[in-house]
Write an enzyme that holds these catalytic residues in place. Structure first.
Site, PDB file in Angstrom:
ATOM      1  N   ARG A   1     -15.146  -5.828   3.922  1.00  0.00           N
ATOM      2  CA  ARG A   1     -15.135  -4.667   3.030  1.00  0.00           C
ATOM      3  C   ARG A   1     -14.659  -5.034   1.625  1.00  0.00           C
ATOM      4  NH1 ARG A   1     -14.991  -3.847   8.099  1.00  0.00           N
ATOM      5  NH2 ARG A   1     -15.754  -1.935   9.048  1.00  0.00           N
TER       6      ARG A   1
ATOM      7  N   SER B   1       0.814  -1.215   0.000  1.00  0.00           N
ATOM      8  CA  SER B   1       0.000   0.000   0.000  1.00  0.00           C
ATOM      9  C   SER B   1       0.849   1.267   0.000  1.00  0.00           C
ATOM     10  CB  SER B   1      -0.951   0.000   1.199  1.00  0.00           C
ATOM     11  OG  SER B   1      -1.914  -1.019   1.042  1.00  0.00           O
ATOM     12  N   PHE B   2       2.000   1.248   0.658  1.00  0.00           N
ATOM     13  CA  PHE B   2       2.866   2.423   0.670  1.00  0.00           C
ATOM     14  C   PHE B   2       3.249   2.843  -0.742  1.00  0.00           C
ATOM     15  CE2 PHE B   2       6.941   4.635   1.049  1.00  0.00           C
ATOM     16  CZ  PHE B   2       6.609   5.604   2.000  1.00  0.00           C
ATOM     17  N   GLU B   3       3.397   1.882  -1.635  1.00  0.00           N
ATOM     18  CA  GLU B   3       3.823   2.172  -3.007  1.00  0.00           C
ATOM     19  C   GLU B   3       2.679   2.629  -3.920  1.00  0.00           C
ATOM     20  OE1 GLU B   3       6.669   0.047  -0.798  1.00  0.00           O
ATOM     21  OE2 GLU B   3       4.717  -0.775  -1.355  1.00  0.00           O
TER      22      GLU B   3
ATOM     23  N   VAL C   1      -4.820  -2.754   1.137  1.00  0.00           N
ATOM     24  CA  VAL C   1      -5.325  -3.162   2.445  1.00  0.00           C
ATOM     25  C   VAL C   1      -4.217  -2.979   3.471  1.00  0.00           C
ATOM     26  CG1 VAL C   1      -6.203  -5.089   3.818  1.00  0.00           C
ATOM     27  CG2 VAL C   1      -6.893  -4.865   1.426  1.00  0.00           C
TER      28      VAL C   1
ATOM     29  N   GLU D   1       0.836  -5.264  15.451  1.00  0.00           N
ATOM     30  CA  GLU D   1       1.315  -5.042  16.813  1.00  0.00           C
ATOM     31  C   GLU D   1       2.037  -3.711  16.967  1.00  0.00           C
ATOM     32  OE1 GLU D   1       3.681  -8.414  17.861  1.00  0.00           O
ATOM     33  OE2 GLU D   1       2.005  -9.794  17.727  1.00  0.00           O
ATOM     34  N   THR D   2       2.437  -3.107  15.850  1.00  0.00           N
ATOM     35  CA  THR D   2       3.150  -1.827  15.908  1.00  0.00           C
ATOM     36  C   THR D   2       2.268  -0.738  15.303  1.00  0.00           C
ATOM     37  OG1 THR D   2       4.168  -2.068  13.736  1.00  0.00           O
ATOM     38  CG2 THR D   2       5.326  -3.083  15.610  1.00  0.00           C
TER      39      THR D   2
ATOM     40  N   HIS E   1       2.890   0.840  12.571  1.00  0.00           N
ATOM     41  CA  HIS E   1       3.239   1.043  11.166  1.00  0.00           C
ATOM     42  C   HIS E   1       2.001   1.396  10.339  1.00  0.00           C
ATOM     43  CE1 HIS E   1       1.507  -2.702   9.695  1.00  0.00           C
ATOM     44  NE2 HIS E   1       1.875  -2.347   8.492  1.00  0.00           N
TER      45      HIS E   1
ATOM     46  N   PHE F   1      -8.749   7.122  -3.348  1.00  0.00           N
ATOM     47  CA  PHE F   1      -8.222   6.440  -2.170  1.00  0.00           C
ATOM     48  C   PHE F   1      -9.112   5.238  -1.879  1.00  0.00           C
ATOM     49  CE2 PHE F   1      -8.075   5.879   2.477  1.00  0.00           C
ATOM     50  CZ  PHE F   1      -6.719   5.931   2.744  1.00  0.00           C
TER      51      PHE F   1
END
Length: 158
Positions: free
Chosen positions: A136, A65-67, A89, A94-95, A97, A122
């Site tokens: 979804r 997704s970042f890309e 998605v 746990e972090t 990010h 988006f």
């Protein structure tokens, strides 16, 4: 409106413009691929259902997704592309990010749309669990890919 209060696949096509000559770019993240493929299929079928020609829908994949932002820019820079639909998605882990990814994608896609003066949609599913993501992607909350395609069509009407 929260997705729990609205089905992503419910819409009215009454005000849709003719999209038979419009060209669409789909940028789809490969991370969580089983889900993003369903989102992509929903977007693609919705575009065709409302008059887009198969040869006018271009699908590119990016690793995650970042890309999506760079993938969107690479398509949006082409003058013949009328709208770009980005699908991915991000599932909370746990972090933190997911916070960084979602913020970066939202800001990046906004910037691409403004830079090229065209709709950059988006279509990022952001959930706490994989089950919520499936809800979804054609589950009990509809398909975010359908919603993203509908949004692209609506934005082309401005």
């Amino acid at each position: 409106m929260a997705t729990a209060l609205k089905n992503l696949s419910d819409y009215s096509a009454a005000q849709f413009i003719d999209i038979s000559e419009k060209k669409f770019g789909l940028v789809v993240a490969e991370w969580n691929r089983a889900i993003t493929d369903v989102l992509s299929q929903g977007a693609y079928e919705t575009l065709l259902q409302h008059g887009a020609k198969p040869e006018n829908v271009f699908r590119n994949t990016v690793p995650g997704s970042f890309e999506l932002t760079l993938g969107a820019q690479l398509l949006a820079q082409h003058e013949e592309i009328d709208a770009v639909i980005c699908l991915g998605v991000v599932i909370k882990g746990e972090t933190k990010h997911d916070d960084y990814i979602c913020h970066a994608v939202a800001q990046g896609l906004t910037n691409v749309g403004l830079k090229f003066n065209k709709p950059v949609i988006f279509g990022l599913v952001t959930t706490n669990t994989e089950e919520q993501a499936w809800d979804r992607a054609g589950g009990k909350h509809g398909n975010k890919g359908v919603e993203a395609a509908v949004t692209a069509i609506q934005m082309l009407g401005f």
